[in-house]
Design a protein around this motif. Structure first.
Motif, PDB file in Angstrom:
ATOM      1  N   UNK A   1       0.833  -1.209   0.000  1.00  0.00           N
ATOM      2  CA  UNK A   1       0.000   0.000   0.000  1.00  0.00           C
ATOM      3  C   UNK A   1       0.863   1.253   0.000  1.00  0.00           C
ATOM      4  N   UNK A   2       1.966   1.209   0.735  1.00  0.00           N
ATOM      5  CA  UNK A   2       2.878   2.359   0.775  1.00  0.00           C
ATOM      6  C   UNK A   2       3.499   2.598  -0.594  1.00  0.00           C
ATOM      7  N   UNK A   3       3.950   1.515  -1.238  1.00  0.00           N
ATOM      8  CA  UNK A   3       4.579   1.654  -2.554  1.00  0.00           C
ATOM      9  C   UNK A   3       3.575   2.097  -3.607  1.00  0.00           C
ATOM     10  N   UNK A   4       2.339   1.597  -3.504  1.00  0.00           N
ATOM     11  CA  UNK A   4       1.325   1.958  -4.489  1.00  0.00           C
ATOM     12  C   UNK A   4       0.927   3.422  -4.366  1.00  0.00           C
ATOM     13  N   UNK A   5       0.848   3.919  -3.140  1.00  0.00           N
ATOM     14  CA  UNK A   5       0.433   5.302  -2.922  1.00  0.00           C
ATOM     15  C   UNK A   5       1.566   6.300  -3.109  1.00  0.00           C
ATOM     16  N   UNK A   6       2.777   5.805  -3.346  1.00  0.00           N
ATOM     17  CA  UNK A   6       3.912   6.709  -3.503  1.00  0.00           C
ATOM     18  C   UNK A   6       3.771   7.538  -4.772  1.00  0.00           C
TER      19      UNK A   6
ATOM     20  N   UNK B   1       2.027  -9.482 -15.071  1.00  0.00           N
ATOM     21  CA  UNK B   1       1.146  -9.004 -14.005  1.00  0.00           C
ATOM     22  C   UNK B   1       0.449  -7.735 -14.475  1.00  0.00           C
ATOM     23  N   UNK B   2      -0.629  -7.402 -13.781  1.00  0.00           N
ATOM     24  CA  UNK B   2      -1.414  -6.211 -14.139  1.00  0.00           C
ATOM     25  C   UNK B   2      -0.987  -5.036 -13.277  1.00  0.00           C
ATOM     26  N   UNK B   3      -0.731  -3.907 -13.928  1.00  0.00           N
ATOM     27  CA  UNK B   3      -0.349  -2.679 -13.230  1.00  0.00           C
ATOM     28  C   UNK B   3      -1.547  -1.739 -13.235  1.00  0.00           C
ATOM     29  N   UNK B   4      -2.140  -1.530 -12.064  1.00  0.00           N
ATOM     30  CA  UNK B   4      -3.345  -0.701 -11.978  1.00  0.00           C
ATOM     31  C   UNK B   4      -3.046   0.769 -12.243  1.00  0.00           C
ATOM     32  N   UNK B   5      -1.819   1.217 -11.987  1.00  0.00           N
ATOM     33  CA  UNK B   5      -1.494   2.632 -12.188  1.00  0.00           C
ATOM     34  C   UNK B   5      -1.474   3.000 -13.663  1.00  0.00           C
TER      35      UNK B   5
ATOM     36  N   UNK C   1      -0.721  -4.385 -18.810  1.00  0.00           N
ATOM     37  CA  UNK C   1      -0.060  -5.597 -18.340  1.00  0.00           C
ATOM     38  C   UNK C   1       1.448  -5.442 -18.501  1.00  0.00           C
ATOM     39  N   UNK C   2       2.165  -5.802 -17.449  1.00  0.00           N
ATOM     40  CA  UNK C   2       3.616  -5.689 -17.413  1.00  0.00           C
ATOM     41  C   UNK C   2       4.209  -7.089 -17.451  1.00  0.00           C
ATOM     42  N   UNK C   3       5.213  -7.275 -18.275  1.00  0.00           N
ATOM     43  CA  UNK C   3       5.865  -8.572 -18.392  1.00  0.00           C
ATOM     44  C   UNK C   3       6.037  -9.006 -19.830  1.00  0.00           C
TER      45      UNK C   3
END
Length: 352
Positions: free
Chosen positions: A163-168, A208-212, A216-218
């Motif tokens: 959560x911390x990394x996502x909200x950064x 994987x899926x990147x919501x930001x 899709x990443x990979x």
């Protein structure tokens, strides 16, 4: 203070006076007894609430007084406790001498305060969160969990860390080059020259899926004049995603571009700046590399940052790009000599 010590604050209302008439209309009912004497009846609910309020104030006042007395009372540590834990002497000395860094103080205070609480009540200061994020990025999941489990309460759990990394606000999107952030970074250092480095490292292929970025990443991003097409694999169709899984190569390398600022003599050299990162399958040419370097150079020049050179490892395609750019045993025409910002360096002193 005087009002809290009064046992009956309503006693003044038993006096018949025009000055208290408006208050009496709200608080109760006036009347006279059998002898004709004036009396005033307070509503029971109002009296009860006020008495509870006064009791709470008295309790709070008592607690504050006891806390104040404790604050001025010196703390005594028993000799037995010091013998069991001699490091307390060193800790007290470090605190009194201001030898601990701000992060050390935050880490120790955070750890001790969390130990006395339940896990649901764990709280972490911002410096500890930054340390946890760096530990996870540099050491990986296993190292992070090893530290967290052996030092309970020191760093957040993995769910909280995500959560911390996502909200950064400093998160990166695959394939996007951070020129604006680079400009702020260079301006902070008060320099305008830098070198650009490029290298690849192997990773386990995984999609994987990147919501930001809603993509899709990979998968291996396609190149356009040497540059990756950011957010290319974005879709709402399961059929298209299945097609990508069947036809598109998964990235087994991460290509990273970093900028190393060149500072003045005597100035501490800063850490490199991460300009971009993206997955690749190593299927590109020396021409792609030259076009990418040329565009990075021009983009940095628009930010008033001059790239003095590009560095890479001994990858054959990158070595060929360097030979072509310098004309070293190569007949490939790059056109760099005609670039308006072409840098010329004379290694020989010309005599007058």
């Amino acid at each position: 203070m005087d009002l809290i010590e009064v046992d009956d604050v309503f006693s003044i209302l038993q006096i018949e006076s025009d000055q208290t008439a408006s208050i009496k209309e709200v608080l109760g009912i006036p009347g006279k007894d059998n002898l004709g004497n004036y009396s005033f009846f307070i509503m029971p609910g109002i009296r009860l609430k006020l008495e509870k309020f006064i009791r709470s104030l008295r309790a709070l006042l008592t607690t504050t007084d006891s806390t104040s007395s404790l604050a001025v009372t010196p703390l005594t540590i028993s000799s037995g406790l010091l013998q069991r834990f001699p490091f307390l002497i060193d800790l007290i000395y470090c605190l009194e001498s201001h030898l601990l860094t701000d992060f050390s103080l935050d880490f120790i205070s955070n750890l001790l305060s969390n130990i006395t609480c339940t896990k649901n009540a764990f709280r972490y200061q911002q410096s500890v969160k930054d340390f946890a994020a760096s530990l996870y990025i540099l050491g990986g999941r296993n190292v992070y969990e090893f530290v967290r489990l052996n030092i309970p309460g020191s760093i957040p759990c993995l769910n909280s860390l995500r959560s911390i990394l996502t909200s950064s606000k400093t998160n990166f999107i695959e394939g996007e080059f951070q020129y604006e952030r680079l400009k702020d970074f260079i301006n902070m250092l008060d320099c305008k020259y830098a070198f650009c480095g490029e290298d690849s490292t192997s990773v386990v292929p995984k999609v994987s899926y990147d919501s930001r970025s809603n993509s899709f990443v990979g998968f291996t991003l396609p190149l356009n004049k040497g540059f990756p097409c950011s957010r290319y694999f974005s879709t709402n169709s399961f059929g298209k995603l299945e097609t990508w899984y069947e036809e598109v190569d998964k990235s087994f390398l991460i290509n990273v571009h970093v900028i190393q600022a060149v500072c003045s003599i005597g100035q501490t050299s800063p850490s490199p700046f991460l300009l971009a990162a993206y997955g690749t399958n190593s299927k590109y040419t020396a021409q792609d590399i030259l076009e990418r370097w040329s565009r990075i150079f021009d983009s940095c020049m628009t930010q008033n940052i001059r790239i003095l050179g590009f560095s890479a490892d001994c990858d054959p395609k990158q070595m060929k790009a360097m030979r072509d750019s310098m004309g070293f045993f190569s007949k490939f025409q790059t056109g760099f000599e005609d670039h308006p910002n072409h840098l010329e360096i004379s290694l020989l002193k010309v005599s007058e």
